[in-house]
Write a protein that holds these residues in place. Sequence first.
Motif, PDB file in Angstrom:
ATOM      1  N   LYS A  85       0.867  -1.138   0.010  1.00  0.00           N
ATOM      2  CA  LYS A  85       0.060   0.028  -0.030  1.00  0.00           C
ATOM      3  C   LYS A  85       0.888   1.251  -0.088  1.00  0.00           C
ATOM      4  O   LYS A  85       1.954   1.338   0.441  1.00  0.00           O
ATOM      5  N   ARG A 111      -3.740 -10.800  -2.573  1.00  0.00           N
ATOM      6  CA  ARG A 111      -4.038 -10.029  -1.138  1.00  0.00           C
ATOM      7  C   ARG A 111      -3.536  -8.632  -1.308  1.00  0.00           C
ATOM      8  O   ARG A 111      -3.454  -7.815  -0.445  1.00  0.00           O
ATOM      9  N   CYS A 112      -3.284  -8.334  -2.460  1.00  0.00           N
ATOM     10  CA  CYS A 112      -2.748  -6.971  -2.649  1.00  0.00           C
ATOM     11  C   CYS A 112      -4.048  -6.015  -2.750  1.00  0.00           C
ATOM     12  O   CYS A 112      -5.051  -5.854  -3.163  1.00  0.00           O
ATOM     13  N   VAL A 113      -3.922  -5.026  -1.720  1.00  0.00           N
ATOM     14  CA  VAL A 113      -4.773  -3.885  -1.491  1.00  0.00           C
ATOM     15  C   VAL A 113      -4.467  -2.817  -2.583  1.00  0.00           C
ATOM     16  O   VAL A 113      -5.492  -2.286  -3.338  1.00  0.00           O
ATOM     17  N   GLU A 170       4.910 -16.344   5.600  1.00  0.00           N
ATOM     18  CA  GLU A 170       5.008 -16.159   6.932  1.00  0.00           C
ATOM     19  C   GLU A 170       4.394 -17.199   7.881  1.00  0.00           C
ATOM     20  O   GLU A 170       4.534 -17.269   9.032  1.00  0.00           O
ATOM     21  N   SER A 193       2.800  -8.645  -0.023  1.00  0.00           N
ATOM     22  CA  SER A 193       2.259  -7.502   0.167  1.00  0.00           C
ATOM     23  C   SER A 193       1.706  -7.645   1.796  1.00  0.00           C
ATOM     24  O   SER A 193       2.084  -8.627   2.519  1.00  0.00           O
ATOM     25  N   GLU A 194       1.009  -6.390   2.296  1.00  0.00           N
ATOM     26  CA  GLU A 194       0.499  -6.600   3.740  1.00  0.00           C
ATOM     27  C   GLU A 194       0.042  -8.007   4.108  1.00  0.00           C
ATOM     28  O   GLU A 194       0.272  -8.690   5.211  1.00  0.00           O
ATOM     29  N   GLY A 195      -0.715  -8.478   3.303  1.00  0.00           N
ATOM     30  CA  GLY A 195      -1.623  -9.804   3.662  1.00  0.00           C
ATOM     31  C   GLY A 195      -0.977 -10.981   3.524  1.00  0.00           C
ATOM     32  O   GLY A 195      -1.269 -11.849   3.906  1.00  0.00           O
ATOM     33  N   GLU A 198      -1.380 -16.426  -0.293  1.00  0.00           N
ATOM     34  CA  GLU A 198      -2.490 -17.287  -0.096  1.00  0.00           C
ATOM     35  C   GLU A 198      -1.758 -18.501  -0.264  1.00  0.00           C
ATOM     36  O   GLU A 198      -0.686 -18.798  -0.905  1.00  0.00           O
TER      37      GLU A 198
END
Length: 241
Positions: A85, A111-113, A170, A193-195, A198
């Motif tokens: 982000k 999961r990229c915002v 992670e 990214s932040e999330g 998957e």
Amino acid sequence: MPWFFTEENIQSDNYIITGENAIHIEKSLRMKKGEEITLCTPDKTQCDCVIEQIIPGQVYVKIIKKAPCENEPDALITLYQALPKGDKMDYIVQKCVELGVSKIVPVISARCVSRPDEKSLKKKIARWQKIALQAAMQSRRGIIPQILEAKSFENAVKEANEDKKIIFYECGGESVKDLLCENVKNIGIFIGSEGGFEEKEVESVLEKGGSKATLGKRILRAETAPLAALSIIMYQTGNFE
């Protein structure tokens, strides 16, 4: 000594610097006749030069020494970075270039915002390439690392052709030290990214012959993870010596 890149190899003992570099030397650095600068050419030749004359838009230099640039790591690292982000990618590009990355591929993962449209992406990539240039000059790189076109995660995995592909996850994986015991020097690393990623994305890298790696028990920020991963790899490949 200020460090600049040229767009062509230099054959003679004299060279004329033009464009933004000339303006920077004259207006920003306020350099004068007799001062020294270094030019790095596309073939990684380091040219130590002395300024002979400065006129508006042109800097005339005499080359006093040529030698192969020895500042480049022997590990070729491509960073596949899922878009974070805000302006975090600016920081990632700058610091990864300083640390020795060879190429950076912006990636759109599940999961990229941040999902800029094509027009916005082109502007961002142009800005990131300029940041890469400035970072390469500051850290005295032998090359200007490329910021490639953004890709979907699926296409990035499909087109990745490095000898070793590592996805940092992670939820755990092997240590980088264990994964690099084969002394491989052409490495592609996937950072989320932040999330994060998957599980199916991780599996797609493994199916392509890649490996799953961990950065330890703590969860790092999106802008910290690529720096940690790159630093570990550079250390393990002997490029921090």
